[in-house]
Design a protein around this motif. Structure first.
Motif, PDB file in Angstrom:
ATOM      1  N   ALA A 128     -15.689   5.484 -36.545  1.00 50.19           N
ATOM      2  CA  ALA A 128     -17.022   5.038 -36.130  1.00 50.19           C
ATOM      3  C   ALA A 128     -17.999   6.218 -36.084  1.00 50.19           C
ATOM      4  O   ALA A 128     -19.139   6.106 -36.538  1.00 50.19           O
ATOM      5  CB  ALA A 128     -16.946   4.349 -34.771  1.00 50.19           C
ATOM      6  N   PHE A 129     -17.532   7.342 -35.540  1.00 41.67           N
ATOM      7  CA  PHE A 129     -18.369   8.543 -35.486  1.00 41.67           C
ATOM      8  C   PHE A 129     -18.764   8.979 -36.894  1.00 41.67           C
ATOM      9  O   PHE A 129     -19.934   9.210 -37.188  1.00 41.67           O
ATOM     10  CB  PHE A 129     -17.610   9.662 -34.755  1.00 41.67           C
ATOM     11  CG  PHE A 129     -18.257  11.017 -34.845  1.00 41.67           C
ATOM     12  CD1 PHE A 129     -19.415  11.301 -34.142  1.00 41.67           C
ATOM     13  CD2 PHE A 129     -17.700  12.014 -35.629  1.00 41.67           C
ATOM     14  CE1 PHE A 129     -20.010  12.552 -34.218  1.00 41.67           C
ATOM     15  CE2 PHE A 129     -18.281  13.263 -35.714  1.00 41.67           C
ATOM     16  CZ  PHE A 129     -19.443  13.534 -35.006  1.00 41.67           C
TER      17      PHE A 129
ATOM     18  N   LYS B 243     -21.482   7.014 -38.632  1.00 42.64           N
ATOM     19  CA  LYS B 243     -22.839   7.187 -38.098  1.00 42.64           C
ATOM     20  C   LYS B 243     -23.510   8.484 -38.561  1.00 42.64           C
ATOM     21  O   LYS B 243     -24.728   8.586 -38.543  1.00 42.64           O
ATOM     22  CB  LYS B 243     -22.800   7.170 -36.566  1.00 42.64           C
ATOM     23  CG  LYS B 243     -22.402   5.826 -35.993  1.00 42.64           C
ATOM     24  CD  LYS B 243     -22.313   5.934 -34.480  1.00 42.64           C
ATOM     25  CE  LYS B 243     -21.766   4.672 -33.852  1.00 42.64           C
ATOM     26  NZ  LYS B 243     -21.603   4.826 -32.390  1.00 42.64           N
TER      27      LYS B 243
ATOM     28  N   GLU C 218     -25.174  11.043 -40.845  1.00 39.01           N
ATOM     29  CA  GLU C 218     -25.899  10.938 -42.112  1.00 39.01           C
ATOM     30  C   GLU C 218     -26.438  12.295 -42.542  1.00 39.01           C
ATOM     31  O   GLU C 218     -26.815  13.116 -41.698  1.00 39.01           O
ATOM     32  CB  GLU C 218     -27.058   9.947 -41.977  1.00 39.01           C
ATOM     33  CG  GLU C 218     -26.620   8.532 -41.679  1.00 39.01           C
ATOM     34  CD  GLU C 218     -27.804   7.579 -41.542  1.00 39.01           C
ATOM     35  OE1 GLU C 218     -28.938   7.952 -41.920  1.00 39.01           O
ATOM     36  OE2 GLU C 218     -27.587   6.470 -41.043  1.00 39.01           O
TER      37      GLU C 218
ATOM     38  N   LEU D 204     -24.391  11.350 -30.953  1.00 43.46           N
ATOM     39  CA  LEU D 204     -23.597  10.197 -31.381  1.00 43.46           C
ATOM     40  C   LEU D 204     -22.346  10.001 -30.531  1.00 43.46           C
ATOM     41  O   LEU D 204     -21.751   8.931 -30.539  1.00 43.46           O
ATOM     42  CB  LEU D 204     -23.185  10.346 -32.848  1.00 43.46           C
ATOM     43  CG  LEU D 204     -24.307  10.357 -33.871  1.00 43.46           C
ATOM     44  CD1 LEU D 204     -23.746  10.603 -35.263  1.00 43.46           C
ATOM     45  CD2 LEU D 204     -25.090   9.052 -33.824  1.00 43.46           C
ATOM     46  N   THR D 205     -21.937  11.035 -29.827  1.00 44.78           N
ATOM     47  CA  THR D 205     -20.738  10.966 -29.007  1.00 44.78           C
ATOM     48  C   THR D 205     -20.909  11.840 -27.777  1.00 44.78           C
ATOM     49  O   THR D 205     -21.680  12.790 -27.793  1.00 44.78           O
ATOM     50  CB  THR D 205     -19.489  11.420 -29.792  1.00 44.78           C
ATOM     51  OG1 THR D 205     -18.359  11.333 -28.940  1.00 44.78           O
ATOM     52  CG2 THR D 205     -19.637  12.821 -30.322  1.00 44.78           C
TER      53      THR D 205
END
Length: 119
Positions: free
Chosen positions: A51-52, A55, A57, A68-69
């Motif tokens: 998932a990380f 995301k 880009e 993001l985390t």
């Protein structure tokens, strides 16, 4: 093209040395390059690497990737060469006992590439 290839090879070598040195900081007296590795341990033990990775880009800033985390990267290696800029590679590890990890490369603070391993 030769300079870019040389920088890429240097980054890979620095990543290997940074991982093998156990996170010790290293600097050189050479004005053209400085390297350091700074591992950190997160209080959160779980990270969904897939998932990380999805995301992240190209072109994102390091702060955007960190947002993001809530888990810090396990290892970051930096190098800077006059005229070519600053390069950094950071690795995020999955769940404890999981061999999956994602590595994100930055040039001058922006994502240039990403890889995932262990899938």
């Amino acid at each position: 093209k030769h300079k870019v290839l040389t920088v890429i090879i240097a980054i890979v070598i620095l990543a290997v040395i940074g991982g093998a040195s156990g996170g010790t900081k290293t600097s050189t007296n050479n004005d053209s390059a400085t390297t350091s590795a700074s591992p950190s341990v997160s209080t959160k033990a779980k990270l969904d690497i897939a998932a990380f990775y999805a995301k992240v880009e190209s072109g994102m800033t390091k702060d955007q990737v960190l947002a993001l985390t809530d888990k810090d990267p396990g290892n970051c290696t930096e190098s800077e060469t006059q005229g070519l800029g600053k390069y950094e590679m950071c690795t995020w590890y999955g769940n404890l006992g999981d061999s999956a990890f994602a590595t994100v490369s930055f040039q001058d603070g922006k994502v240039t590439s990403k890889t995932k391993t262990g899938f």
